[in-house]
Write a protein that holds these residues in place. Structure first.
Motif, PDB file in Angstrom:
ATOM      1  N   THR A 152       3.267  23.614  -2.958  1.00  0.00           N
ATOM      2  CA  THR A 152       2.456  23.763  -1.737  1.00  0.00           C
ATOM      3  C   THR A 152       3.226  24.425  -0.599  1.00  0.00           C
ATOM      4  O   THR A 152       2.615  24.881   0.365  1.00  0.00           O
ATOM      5  CB  THR A 152       2.010  22.380  -1.231  1.00  0.00           C
ATOM      6  OG1 THR A 152       3.197  21.616  -0.959  1.00  0.00           O
ATOM      7  CG2 THR A 152       1.159  21.662  -2.262  1.00  0.00           C
ATOM      8  N   ASN A 285      -4.568  24.087   0.076  1.00  0.00           N
ATOM      9  CA  ASN A 285      -3.910  22.776  -0.022  1.00  0.00           C
ATOM     10  C   ASN A 285      -2.606  22.786   0.775  1.00  0.00           C
ATOM     11  O   ASN A 285      -1.893  23.790   0.796  1.00  0.00           O
ATOM     12  CB  ASN A 285      -3.575  22.457  -1.487  1.00  0.00           C
ATOM     13  CG  ASN A 285      -4.814  22.382  -2.365  1.00  0.00           C
ATOM     14  OD1 ASN A 285      -5.873  21.914  -1.929  1.00  0.00           O
ATOM     15  ND2 ASN A 285      -4.700  22.842  -3.606  1.00  0.00           N
ATOM     16  N   ASN A 297      -1.416  27.814  -1.640  1.00  0.00           N
ATOM     17  CA  ASN A 297      -1.822  26.951  -2.741  1.00  0.00           C
ATOM     18  C   ASN A 297      -3.321  26.733  -2.564  1.00  0.00           C
ATOM     19  O   ASN A 297      -3.748  26.051  -1.639  1.00  0.00           O
ATOM     20  CB  ASN A 297      -1.037  25.627  -2.661  1.00  0.00           C
ATOM     21  CG  ASN A 297      -1.211  24.779  -3.890  1.00  0.00           C
ATOM     22  OD1 ASN A 297      -2.209  24.076  -4.024  1.00  0.00           O
ATOM     23  ND2 ASN A 297      -0.267  24.830  -4.800  1.00  0.00           N
ATOM     24  N   GLY A 322      -1.790  25.008 -10.666  1.00  0.00           N
ATOM     25  CA  GLY A 322      -1.438  23.628 -10.371  1.00  0.00           C
ATOM     26  C   GLY A 322      -1.666  22.758 -11.590  1.00  0.00           C
ATOM     27  O   GLY A 322      -1.983  21.591 -11.488  1.00  0.00           O
ATOM     28  N   LEU A 336       0.043  17.810  -6.888  1.00  0.00           N
ATOM     29  CA  LEU A 336      -1.320  17.685  -6.338  1.00  0.00           C
ATOM     30  C   LEU A 336      -1.860  16.277  -6.553  1.00  0.00           C
ATOM     31  O   LEU A 336      -2.575  15.742  -5.699  1.00  0.00           O
ATOM     32  CB  LEU A 336      -2.236  18.744  -6.959  1.00  0.00           C
ATOM     33  CG  LEU A 336      -1.787  20.199  -6.728  1.00  0.00           C
ATOM     34  CD1 LEU A 336      -2.712  21.168  -7.428  1.00  0.00           C
ATOM     35  CD2 LEU A 336      -1.703  20.524  -5.241  1.00  0.00           C
ATOM     36  N   PHE A 341      -5.331  14.365  -4.754  1.00  0.00           N
ATOM     37  CA  PHE A 341      -6.463  15.199  -5.149  1.00  0.00           C
ATOM     38  C   PHE A 341      -7.028  14.744  -6.486  1.00  0.00           C
ATOM     39  O   PHE A 341      -6.273  14.357  -7.388  1.00  0.00           O
ATOM     40  CB  PHE A 341      -6.056  16.675  -5.266  1.00  0.00           C
ATOM     41  CG  PHE A 341      -5.628  17.279  -3.957  1.00  0.00           C
ATOM     42  CD1 PHE A 341      -6.062  16.746  -2.745  1.00  0.00           C
ATOM     43  CD2 PHE A 341      -4.792  18.377  -3.918  1.00  0.00           C
ATOM     44  CE1 PHE A 341      -5.673  17.282  -1.534  1.00  0.00           C
ATOM     45  CE2 PHE A 341      -4.389  18.930  -2.712  1.00  0.00           C
ATOM     46  CZ  PHE A 341      -4.827  18.383  -1.517  1.00  0.00           C
ATOM     47  N   ALA A 346      -7.412  19.594  -8.536  1.00  0.00           N
ATOM     48  CA  ALA A 346      -6.070  19.984  -9.021  1.00  0.00           C
ATOM     49  C   ALA A 346      -6.184  21.052 -10.108  1.00  0.00           C
ATOM     50  O   ALA A 346      -5.442  22.047 -10.094  1.00  0.00           O
ATOM     51  CB  ALA A 346      -5.339  18.751  -9.539  1.00  0.00           C
ATOM     52  N   THR A 349      -6.781  24.631  -8.913  1.00  0.00           N
ATOM     53  CA  THR A 349      -5.822  25.169  -7.941  1.00  0.00           C
ATOM     54  C   THR A 349      -4.864  26.197  -8.550  1.00  0.00           C
ATOM     55  O   THR A 349      -4.348  25.995  -9.649  1.00  0.00           O
ATOM     56  CB  THR A 349      -5.004  24.000  -7.335  1.00  0.00           C
ATOM     57  OG1 THR A 349      -5.870  23.213  -6.512  1.00  0.00           O
ATOM     58  CG2 THR A 349      -3.839  24.495  -6.510  1.00  0.00           C
TER      59      THR A 349
END
Ligand code: PLP
Length: 390
Positions: A152, A285, A297, A322, A336, A341, A346, A349
């Motif tokens: 992130t 994110n 991210n 992710g 994540l 999340f 997730a 991502t």
């Protein structure tokens, strides 16, 4: 190729390559030998140490060259635990890199240590009160917290944490592999005992890094052998790579002094804003400000980023997800998950990470292809009842 995966690794800077070349060809003497050609090589290693020290605001003798970030992390943790053998408790945060977490797990299994992980909130920020509460007087040997997160880009307040830890009798190590070269760092102002960095994350070569070890603490060597690195890391120096690392550090010192990272931030913000404007159901994110200027991210509702990355790969766009595919099943990123999340966010991502080499033209091309790929994936799923909100 459009390379948007600079948190995985970076392009070797042409000036770093140029600085390395003599040490891959004519200047091959061992820096520990006693003749003129080895003195030239030793001088180059000394210069690299000065360059890395300057980037960190450290004294040159506080820099130990290593094989990369992993070795620097492992060495710091092993030294701290060896120097405080009666203390068997360690602290890190939930989204820490495996170079730290897995070393903690090894110490738990083989050396009788236990460890606690400080949670983060939905923006990836540390709960500092929980950190305070986790330090056990007379038991905690080490706190290890990353300067910036690899997925992130979220930055922890390392100086504030060091202040909180100052009189608690613990070592404080920071894995700054993602932060060095991307954000200003002064180890003395920050008040850390150890810091790990890796050359290939800021346009140096792979397989070389450094450990900063404060002159106020004892460092127990992990590699025992020759007297290299003032006896703190045995083994003939990887001279060419060390020289390349030094050059990259010098270039990053200049870049940071001239606010070069702000130019990257403008491009990253443009990238995020363009994606959000073009597509509904896009969320960034991580904390909006407290993060590296190069990292985006991005969660795309209603898709799996693993499929998106395959489509991007076909268009020669490099990014990462992710999520990871192990034995045929999709697993969402622990980073994540640590931010709370759900699985769908997730798995939807993707991480895009820029560098100073990333151009606006590349970003425009990438934005167009990402948007059309996401639309295609969503339309393929639209019959399955997945809806996307803006
Ligand atoms: N720590 C962090 C946060 C990283 O992102 C990485 C590499 O991805 C490492 C440690 C390991 O660094 P190296 O690849 O130099 O061993």
């Amino acid at each position: 190729m459009i390379y948007l995966d600079n948190n995985a690794t970076t392009q070797l800077h042409p000036e770093a390559l140029e600085a390395m070349m003599p040490f891959l060809t004519d200047a091959y003497a061992n820096p520990s030998s006693g003749y003129a050609s080895s003195r030239r090589v030793k001088k180059a290693v000394d210069l690299a140490r000065d360059q890395v020290a300057s980037l960190l605001g450290a004294h040159p003798e506080e820099i130990i060259f290593t094989s990369g970030g992993t070795e620097a992390d492992n060495t710091a943790i092993a030294s701290a635990t060896a120097c405080l053998p009666q203390k068997k408790h360690l602290v890190a945060s939930t989204p820490e890199h495996p170079a730290v977490i897995q070393f903690f797990e090894m110490l738990e299994q083989e050396e009788g240590h236990s460890f606690s992980l400080v949670p983060v909130d939905g923006e990836g920020q540390l709960d500092l009160d929980q950190l305070d509460a986790m330090i056990k007087p007379n038991e905690t040997a080490l706190v290890s917290l990353m300067w910036a997160n690899n997925e992130t880009g979220v930055i922890y307040p390392i100086a504030e944490i060091a202040e909180r830890l100052a009189h608690k009798g613990v070592f404080f190590h920071t894995d700054a592999v993602q932060a060095v070269g991307k954000t200003p760092i002064n180890v003395h102002d920050a008040g850390v005992h150890f810091l790990a960095l890796s050359g290939h994350k800021f346009h140096g070569p792979k397989g070389v890094g450094a450990l900063y070890a404060s002159s106020n603490v004892r460092l127990k060597p992990r590699f025992i052998g020759g007297a290299q690195e003032l006896g703190r890391r045995g083994g003939t120096e990887n001279v060419a790579s060390i020289v390349g690392l030094g050059k990259a550090a010098e270039l990053m010192t200049t870049k940071l002094a001239t606010k070069g990272q702000e130019k990257v931030r403008i491009e990253r913000d443009y990238f995020e804003a363009s994606l959000t404007a073009r597509l509904p159901g896009v969320r960034v994110n991580g904390h909006p400000e407290n993060r590296l200027t190069n990292t985006a991210n991005v969660a795309f509702d209603g898709i799996e980023s693993a499929a998106l990355l395959i489509m991007l790969d076909q268009e020669e766009i490099c990014a990462s997800a992710g999520s990871a595919c192990h034995t045929g099943a999709l697993h969402s990123s622990p980073v994540l998950a640590a931010m709370g999340f759900d699985r769908e966010r997730a798995l939807g991502t993707a991480r895009f990470s820029l560098s100073s080499f990333t151009t606006r033209e590349e970003l425009d091309q990438a934005i167009k292809i990402i948007a059309s790929s996401v639309e295609k994936l969503r339309s393929m799923r639209s019959g399955s009842g997945v809806s996307v909100s803006s």
